[in-house]
Structures are given as C-alpha cells and as structure tokens.
Design a protein around this motif. Structure first.
Motif, short mmCIF file in Angstrom:
data_model
loop_
_atom_site.label_atom_id
_atom_site.label_comp_id
_atom_site.label_asym_id
_atom_site.label_seq_id
_atom_site.Cartn_x
_atom_site.Cartn_y
_atom_site.Cartn_z
N UNK A 18 0.86 -1.18 0.00
CA UNK A 18 0.00 0.00 0.00
C UNK A 18 0.90 1.23 0.00
N UNK A 19 0.57 2.20 -0.82
CA UNK A 19 1.37 3.43 -0.83
C UNK A 19 1.27 4.10 0.53
N UNK A 20 2.43 4.37 1.15
CA UNK A 20 2.45 4.91 2.50
C UNK A 20 2.75 6.38 2.58
N UNK A 21 3.07 7.02 1.44
CA UNK A 21 3.48 8.41 1.46
C UNK A 21 2.76 9.22 0.39
N UNK A 22 2.59 10.50 0.66
CA UNK A 22 2.13 11.43 -0.36
C UNK A 22 0.64 11.35 -0.66
N UNK A 156 8.73 7.72 -8.55
CA UNK A 156 9.31 8.39 -7.39
C UNK A 156 10.73 8.80 -7.74
N UNK A 157 10.97 10.10 -7.82
CA UNK A 157 12.25 10.61 -8.30
C UNK A 157 12.80 11.67 -7.35
N UNK A 174 3.76 12.09 -10.91
CA UNK A 174 5.18 12.24 -10.59
C UNK A 174 5.31 12.65 -9.13
N UNK A 175 5.98 11.81 -8.36
CA UNK A 175 6.24 12.08 -6.95
C UNK A 175 7.70 12.48 -6.82
N UNK A 201 5.54 20.71 -15.50
CA UNK A 201 4.74 20.72 -16.73
C UNK A 201 3.70 19.60 -16.74
N UNK A 202 3.84 18.64 -15.82
CA UNK A 202 2.93 17.50 -15.79
C UNK A 202 1.61 17.90 -15.16
N UNK A 203 0.54 17.21 -15.55
CA UNK A 203 -0.79 17.52 -15.01
C UNK A 203 -0.97 17.07 -13.57
N UNK A 204 -0.14 16.12 -13.11
CA UNK A 204 -0.32 15.56 -11.77
C UNK A 204 1.04 15.32 -11.13
N UNK A 205 1.46 16.26 -10.32
CA UNK A 205 2.77 16.13 -9.67
C UNK A 205 2.69 16.61 -8.23
N UNK A 206 3.61 16.13 -7.43
CA UNK A 206 3.76 16.61 -6.06
C UNK A 206 5.25 16.67 -5.73
N UNK A 207 5.60 17.63 -4.89
CA UNK A 207 6.94 17.71 -4.36
C UNK A 207 6.86 17.30 -2.89
N UNK A 208 7.50 16.19 -2.56
CA UNK A 208 7.48 15.64 -1.20
C UNK A 208 8.79 15.99 -0.49
N UNK A 209 8.68 16.66 0.63
CA UNK A 209 9.86 17.01 1.41
C UNK A 209 9.83 16.30 2.75
#
Length: 280
Positions: A18-22, A156-157, A174-175, A201-209
């Motif tokens: 299960x995705x645990x982040x973001x 995840x990049x 894009x995570x 530029x992507x329609x669905x992105x997040x910046x995770x810190x």
C-alpha cells in the motif's frame, strides 16, 4: 554491479503493498524498485564505493552513513541495501507473471492497483527507456489491452534527472522528493532547475519534502518553492523519522507546521504499520 539493459528491467526488489506516502497514501500499489542511484544520501562517495566493493549489507538492512555519523547529514537513505548493488535484469514477462501469480493482474492493468516505479533513481536515462519499452511490450502482448489497458504509473524521483518525452506521457503521477542539505549532498548535486521545471509541466505532480525542524522548512522555501514558484497545493511534507517510537510526536509536529506554513502535512503510514521493515 549489474548494468542497465533497456530491453529488460533492472529490478532490485518488487512487492505488492500500500502506498504509504504522499497524495496516494492508502492506495494498493505494486512497487518496482529499480537498481542504481545518482545520489547517495547520508554517505560520502568513498563510503558508498566501499559498500559497493564489499557488498556487506544484509538485504533490507538500515544503517547510518558516514556523513550522518559525522553530523554532516541528519539521515541516510533507508533503501541503500536494495539499490546499491542488488538488481537483476529481468525480462519484461517477469512483472506480468508476478501479477498473474499473485492474482492482481487485472487490477494492475485497469489502474485499481498503482504501479510505483521507485529506486534507486528510476529516471536514470536507461531506466526511462526500459520503462517505456516495458509499457509498449505489455500493451501489445495483451490481446484485450486496447479496451482495458489503463494502468496507473507513479514514479518516485529525486528530481535531478530530466524526464524525456516518451516516459513523460506514460506517467500518471510524478512524486518528486527533492533533497535538502540535511541529506549531506551539495546544492549542485541536489538541484537541477531544468528537471524541476519539467516536472511542473505534468498535469499531476507533487513535491514531497522530509522535514525535521523549521530550518528544513525555511530551506525548502528558499531553495525550491520560491525560486520555482511551486504552488503550495503541490507541496507535501512528511516528518523525518524511521521508527514507530517517533511516529506520533513527529506526525503531530509536522501537522502543526502545515498549519503554520500552509503546505499539505502528511506522515509515513508504512512506518506506522511496519516500523523499519522494507518491502512489505
């Protein structure tokens, strides 16, 4: 160390969880961890090279790198034992067979279960080409794919490698997890303006810190949010922690910071559920 073959996938581990982040937290997901990384958080290059030569870490072992021990970093990459030297170039059928054997093939194919491309660093140029080739192969070998082929791919990049056009259009999410100075890496190593702008530029992105104190938050704003005009609705912050003993206190602190600075405050659900265990 195994080299990347673009007609295969260099997989160091893969598992259903299960995705645990973001922003996708809680969604059933199949993680595909690709080998190799262009950064080494919490570790100097000589230290990493020594690990690479000795291959002495147990599978899933979590440790402190030399920069963390010396106080030059506050954390060390917890998946080093996975991506540093482990990895097998698997034929494209490998993943498809895994999904079929686990009884989740149709749910992966229709996007109910997300595919999480992670690492290491899955945007290394040859990894990008390998993922593209895999998706094309999968599409054409499935006779019914033309009407039911709607997989959901997250990547995840660390945000230091430019994502090319062919992979960019495949990705549903894009995570990006930019690294702060608490990783022990220099700004030149951690920040690639063109790669950051590309993600936006992507329609669905997040910046995770990952944040541990208000200094980290100030740095996040100064080095990323303000220079690149990242909307706060696309900023996710999680507390720096690696054990269940820290979970409640660190999560509460992160939420208080979210109220103060107006970013999206989240936590690391996999630590709450499985503590330090990897690949679950």
């Amino acid at each position: 160390m195994t080299k990347i073959d673009t007609n295969k996938l260099l997989i160091s581990s893969d598992f259903y969880s299960v995705q645990g982040e973001g922003i996708s937290s809680g969604i059933p997901s199949y993680f595909v961890r690709l080998g190799l990384c262009n950064l080494n958080y919490g570790m100097s290059r000589p230290f990493t090279n020594k690990l690479l030569k000795e291959a002495s870490l147990e599978d899933g072992e979590i440790f402190k790198g030399d920069l963390e021990v010396e106080g030059k970093a506050t954390w060390t990459c917890d998946s080093t034992s996975q991506w540093l030297w482990r990895g097998v170039n698997q034929d494209f059928d490998y993943l498809i067979n895994q999904w079929e054997e686990q009884g989740i093939y149709e749910q992966v194919k229709d996007g109910t279960i997300h595919i999480i491309w992670t690492g290491g660093e899955p945007t290394l140029p040859k990894h990008q080409e390998a993922i593209e080739n895999f998706i094309k192969y999968w599409f054409f070998i499935d006779n019914q794919a033309f009407t039911h082929f709607k997989p959901y791919s997250e990547i995840e990049t660390n945000g230091t490698v430019y994502i090319g056009d062919d992979l960019f259009v495949i990705l549903d999410q894009i995570n990006c997890s930019p690294k702060l100075s608490n990783s022990g890496m220099s700004a030149k190593q951690r920040i690639n303006p063109e790669a950051i702008k590309r993600i936006m530029e992507h329609d669905n992105y997040q910046f995770k810190f990952v944040i541990s104190n208000e200094g980290d938050i100030n740095e996040m704003f100064a080095e990323f949010i303000e220079p690149f005009n990242i909307p706060l609705k696309n900023v996710v912050c999680m507390p720096g922690m690696d054990s269940q003993s820290q979970f409640h206190e660190r999560t509460q602190w992160c939420f208080e910071m979210a109220k103060k600075y107006k970013f999206r405050g989240m936590t690391r659900l996999h630590i709450s559920a499985w503590d330090k265990t990897l690949n679950v």
